[in-house]
Design an enzyme around this catalytic site. Structure first.
Site, PDB file in Angstrom:
ATOM      1  N   HIS A  51      -6.572 -25.033   2.302  1.00 61.96           N
ATOM      2  CA  HIS A  51      -7.300 -25.373   3.308  1.00 61.96           C
ATOM      3  C   HIS A  51      -6.534 -25.097   4.486  1.00 61.96           C
ATOM      4  CE1 HIS A  51     -10.253 -28.350   5.742  1.00 61.96           C
ATOM      5  NE2 HIS A  51      -9.065 -28.075   6.724  1.00 61.96           N
ATOM      6  N   GLU A  52      -5.359 -25.477   4.831  1.00 62.66           N
ATOM      7  CA  GLU A  52      -4.507 -25.523   6.120  1.00 62.66           C
ATOM      8  C   GLU A  52      -4.108 -23.836   6.202  1.00 62.66           C
ATOM      9  OE1 GLU A  52      -4.198 -27.729   8.105  1.00 62.66           O
ATOM     10  OE2 GLU A  52      -5.189 -29.109   6.932  1.00 62.66           O
ATOM     11  N   HIS A  55      -6.849 -22.222   7.824  1.00 65.89           N
ATOM     12  CA  HIS A  55      -6.637 -22.241   9.421  1.00 65.89           C
ATOM     13  C   HIS A  55      -5.682 -21.341   9.733  1.00 65.89           C
ATOM     14  CE1 HIS A  55      -9.357 -25.681   9.838  1.00 65.89           C
ATOM     15  NE2 HIS A  55      -8.484 -26.444   9.042  1.00 65.89           N
ATOM     16  N   ASP A 152     -11.681 -30.874  11.913  1.00 68.11           N
ATOM     17  CA  ASP A 152     -12.353 -29.581  12.125  1.00 68.11           C
ATOM     18  C   ASP A 152     -13.719 -29.659  12.573  1.00 68.11           C
ATOM     19  OD1 ASP A 152      -9.847 -28.755  11.054  1.00 68.11           O
ATOM     20  OD2 ASP A 152     -10.819 -28.795   8.784  1.00 68.11           O
TER      21      ASP A 152
END
Ligand SMILES: [Zn+2]
Length: 265
Positions: A51-52, A55, A152
């Site tokens: 997930h990171e 980004h 987010d």
């Protein structure tokens, strides 16, 4: 000297494990779930890392580097070298994280449809594991999209608001909502004795304030003519400072007194 342990390097970004990550070993899923629970929790954090990275790699498309990614027991943090100013860039960078979790859900569903796990899913060990991991990713996607700035969803909100309210006002509103939701979340977690969630709520509250202060300082440094938009006031209007980084277009009101003085002087 940094306190964290380096796990490795992915796509040129250093990945660290914060020492407090060891608290994960005290999670009920680990203490009561045995090897299955431990594998599930570690896989969950693997999904948080992806997930990171979502980004970080989206930020890279906009020319923004990532200093590092650190995993904490309350989640992961990708430290971008700077925050995007353009609302479009911020929106896409914020959405890229939850999009990774949605993609993982898609892959797990596809594997299930291809018959990789014996039906019903819960009946076999791999099936139960996949089903649990799917729920974890669903939770990660939904929880991160709650509009609690600087999570987010809060960044999505700030990006949307800043299109017509400007970055400063949008950040104030998003941070206000973020702090409010953090207080509610913290109190509910406290009532249930969920300490990790209380820490997460405190983190969101403090991070919202810190980022609001950073934006205020940043906006303050910028000269009015650099702040974008139309800085030539239209006829009959003037720019009036309304605190750090906030400018408002005010009509120049000419009172009867002024006019009469001008006429008779
Ligand atoms: Zn995220």
């Amino acid at each position: 000297m940094r306190m964290s342990w380096k796990l490795g390097r992915v796509s040129g970004i250093d990945v660290y494990l914060h020492p407090t990550f060891l608290f994960v070993l005290a999670f009920p899923q680990v203490t009561h779930g045995g090897l299955f629970g431990l594998a599930l929790v570690l896989s969950g954090f693997g999904c948080i890392l992806l997930h990171e990275l979502g980004h970080a790699l989206m930020a890279r498309r906009f020319g923004i580097g990532t200093e590092d990614i650190t995993l904490y027991p309350i989640g992961g943090v990708a430290r971008l070298s700077r925050m995007p100013r353009a609302p479009g860039a911020e929106l896409l960078i914020a959405l890229a994280g939850p999009a990774v979790n949605v993609a993982i859900i898609g892959v797990l569903l596809l594997l299930g449809l291809l018959g990789m796990f014996a039906a019903p899913w819960g009946a076999s060990l791999p099936g139960a594991f996949a089903l649990n991991l799917l729920v974890v990713n669903l939770f990660l996607a939904v929880f991160n999209l709650v509009p609690a700035f600087p999570m987010d969803g809060g960044r999505v909100l700030r990006a949307a608001l800043s299109v017509w309210l400007g970055r400063m006002r949008a950040t104030e509103i998003a941070a206000g909502i973020g702090r409010f939701l953090a207080v509610i979340f913290g109190l509910v977690s406290l009532a249930y004795g969920a300490w990790m969630q209380v820490f997460l709520a405190a983190f969101i509250y403090l991070a919202a304030g810190a980022e609001l202060a950073a934006v205020a300082a940043d906006e303050d440094r910028r000269r009015p003519e650099d702040r974008g938009g139309h800085w030539d006031a239209p006829p009959g209007y003037r720019w009036v400072s309304r605190g750090p980084g906030r400018w408002q277009l005010d009509p120049i009101t000419v009172t009867w007194d002024d006019r009469s003085r001008a006429r008779w002087r």
